[in-house]
Motif scaffolding. Sequence first.
Motif, PDB file in Angstrom:
ATOM      1  N   SER A  87       0.829  -1.204   0.000  1.00  0.00           N
ATOM      2  CA  SER A  87       0.000   0.000   0.000  1.00  0.00           C
ATOM      3  C   SER A  87       0.865   1.257   0.000  1.00  0.00           C
ATOM      4  O   SER A  87       0.541   2.244  -0.667  1.00  0.00           O
ATOM      5  CB  SER A  87      -0.934   0.006   1.214  1.00  0.00           C
ATOM      6  OG  SER A  87      -1.857  -1.058   1.149  1.00  0.00           O
ATOM      7  N   ALA A  88       1.948   1.226   0.759  1.00  0.00           N
ATOM      8  CA  ALA A  88       2.861   2.371   0.783  1.00  0.00           C
ATOM      9  C   ALA A  88       3.450   2.607  -0.604  1.00  0.00           C
ATOM     10  O   ALA A  88       3.569   3.754  -1.056  1.00  0.00           O
ATOM     11  CB  ALA A  88       3.981   2.125   1.799  1.00  0.00           C
ATOM     12  N   PHE A  89       3.790   1.539  -1.293  1.00  0.00           N
ATOM     13  CA  PHE A  89       4.318   1.662  -2.647  1.00  0.00           C
ATOM     14  C   PHE A  89       3.263   2.202  -3.605  1.00  0.00           C
ATOM     15  O   PHE A  89       3.558   3.046  -4.457  1.00  0.00           O
ATOM     16  CB  PHE A  89       4.819   0.297  -3.128  1.00  0.00           C
ATOM     17  CG  PHE A  89       5.485   0.336  -4.473  1.00  0.00           C
ATOM     18  CD1 PHE A  89       6.749   0.881  -4.613  1.00  0.00           C
ATOM     19  CD2 PHE A  89       4.841  -0.158  -5.596  1.00  0.00           C
ATOM     20  CE1 PHE A  89       7.373   0.928  -5.856  1.00  0.00           C
ATOM     21  CE2 PHE A  89       5.445  -0.116  -6.840  1.00  0.00           C
ATOM     22  CZ  PHE A  89       6.727   0.424  -6.966  1.00  0.00           C
ATOM     23  N   LYS A  90       2.015   1.747  -3.446  1.00  0.00           N
ATOM     24  CA  LYS A  90       0.925   2.221  -4.292  1.00  0.00           C
ATOM     25  C   LYS A  90       0.660   3.707  -4.050  1.00  0.00           C
ATOM     26  O   LYS A  90       0.462   4.469  -5.016  1.00  0.00           O
ATOM     27  CB  LYS A  90      -0.334   1.408  -4.012  1.00  0.00           C
ATOM     28  CG  LYS A  90      -1.546   1.801  -4.858  1.00  0.00           C
ATOM     29  CD  LYS A  90      -1.312   1.498  -6.328  1.00  0.00           C
ATOM     30  CE  LYS A  90      -2.561   1.774  -7.146  1.00  0.00           C
ATOM     31  NZ  LYS A  90      -2.373   1.468  -8.586  1.00  0.00           N
ATOM     32  N   LEU A  91       0.635   4.126  -2.805  1.00  0.00           N
ATOM     33  CA  LEU A  91       0.419   5.539  -2.476  1.00  0.00           C
ATOM     34  C   LEU A  91       1.552   6.403  -3.031  1.00  0.00           C
ATOM     35  O   LEU A  91       1.318   7.533  -3.474  1.00  0.00           O
ATOM     36  CB  LEU A  91       0.307   5.713  -0.970  1.00  0.00           C
ATOM     37  CG  LEU A  91      -0.970   5.138  -0.328  1.00  0.00           C
ATOM     38  CD1 LEU A  91      -0.874   5.192   1.188  1.00  0.00           C
ATOM     39  CD2 LEU A  91      -2.205   5.897  -0.813  1.00  0.00           C
ATOM     40  N   TYR A  92       2.758   5.870  -3.017  1.00  0.00           N
ATOM     41  CA  TYR A  92       3.889   6.601  -3.598  1.00  0.00           C
ATOM     42  C   TYR A  92       3.693   6.776  -5.104  1.00  0.00           C
ATOM     43  O   TYR A  92       3.953   7.857  -5.655  1.00  0.00           O
ATOM     44  CB  TYR A  92       5.192   5.856  -3.315  1.00  0.00           C
ATOM     45  CG  TYR A  92       6.400   6.462  -3.994  1.00  0.00           C
ATOM     46  CD1 TYR A  92       6.987   7.621  -3.480  1.00  0.00           C
ATOM     47  CD2 TYR A  92       6.938   5.877  -5.137  1.00  0.00           C
ATOM     48  CE1 TYR A  92       8.093   8.190  -4.099  1.00  0.00           C
ATOM     49  CE2 TYR A  92       8.037   6.443  -5.772  1.00  0.00           C
ATOM     50  CZ  TYR A  92       8.614   7.598  -5.253  1.00  0.00           C
ATOM     51  OH  TYR A  92       9.703   8.162  -5.874  1.00  0.00           O
ATOM     52  N   GLN A  93       3.207   5.738  -5.778  1.00  0.00           N
ATOM     53  CA  GLN A  93       2.935   5.830  -7.208  1.00  0.00           C
ATOM     54  C   GLN A  93       1.878   6.889  -7.504  1.00  0.00           C
ATOM     55  O   GLN A  93       2.029   7.697  -8.429  1.00  0.00           O
ATOM     56  CB  GLN A  93       2.469   4.472  -7.743  1.00  0.00           C
ATOM     57  CG  GLN A  93       3.569   3.459  -7.947  1.00  0.00           C
ATOM     58  CD  GLN A  93       3.052   2.203  -8.607  1.00  0.00           C
ATOM     59  OE1 GLN A  93       1.950   1.724  -8.312  1.00  0.00           O
ATOM     60  NE2 GLN A  93       3.825   1.640  -9.509  1.00  0.00           N
TER      61      GLN A  93
END
Length: 247
Positions: free
Chosen positions: A127-133
């Motif tokens: 989720s953290a990676f998705k929010l960064y994207q």
Amino acid sequence: MIRILREHKILTHVLFWVIYYFAFSIIWAQNGEYYPSFFLEFALMPVRIGLCYYTIYYLIPKILRKQKIILFFSYYGIALFVAGSVQSVITYFFYESVFQTALHYMLSIGSIFRSMLLVNSTVLFLSAFKLYQLWQEELTKNDQPPVHYINIKADKRTYRIKMDHILYVEGWGNYLKLVLKDGNQLISYSSLKELEQMLPKNFVRTHKSYIVNKDKISSFTKENLAIDDKFIPISKNVTLENFLQIH
């Protein structure tokens, strides 16, 4: 290698889950007994993958991004409890019933809670990676100069249309009807999805068959909005806040 992974998302996902599977199978192996650990991780993978993709491809873009915070945590909490319960049941039956190990894993509220924590750690990482994207996408949009014109092919010609001249767009399958403020209409062979990607952020998809220019909305209710003399339906999953933030 990095360029190849960026261009092939499916390959990237497969590689991530393969690495995840082997890493956690080795980490959770007890007393050098790798076979039970690999077998159990294989059985648990669908639960973790399912919750991860449900979160990053539905909850985050469809609910959290629209600032429905309470609804997001409610849906995620329910999904996490279900995933933790399923994982706890699988762990109990595979360790105790299949391998007859001395783990003495008990099926209880405590075991469900521990399973929820384990699943949640994976979801939080992705989720953290998705929010960064998503954050990077917003930065890219803000850095781009405003688009004033769009090229539309109609009647074997390409028309150069000013964005603020478009009132709304109606989709008819593989065809589009662009309604302009001067009363003219253009019929183009394309899809709403393709056009939506070309339009700036003051255009919003209010219905499966309509995209509207928010600057042209004269009034609205929960069911429809008005642009000039045209009443355009609003889908149930579209909230009024989309129209209150008119630029």
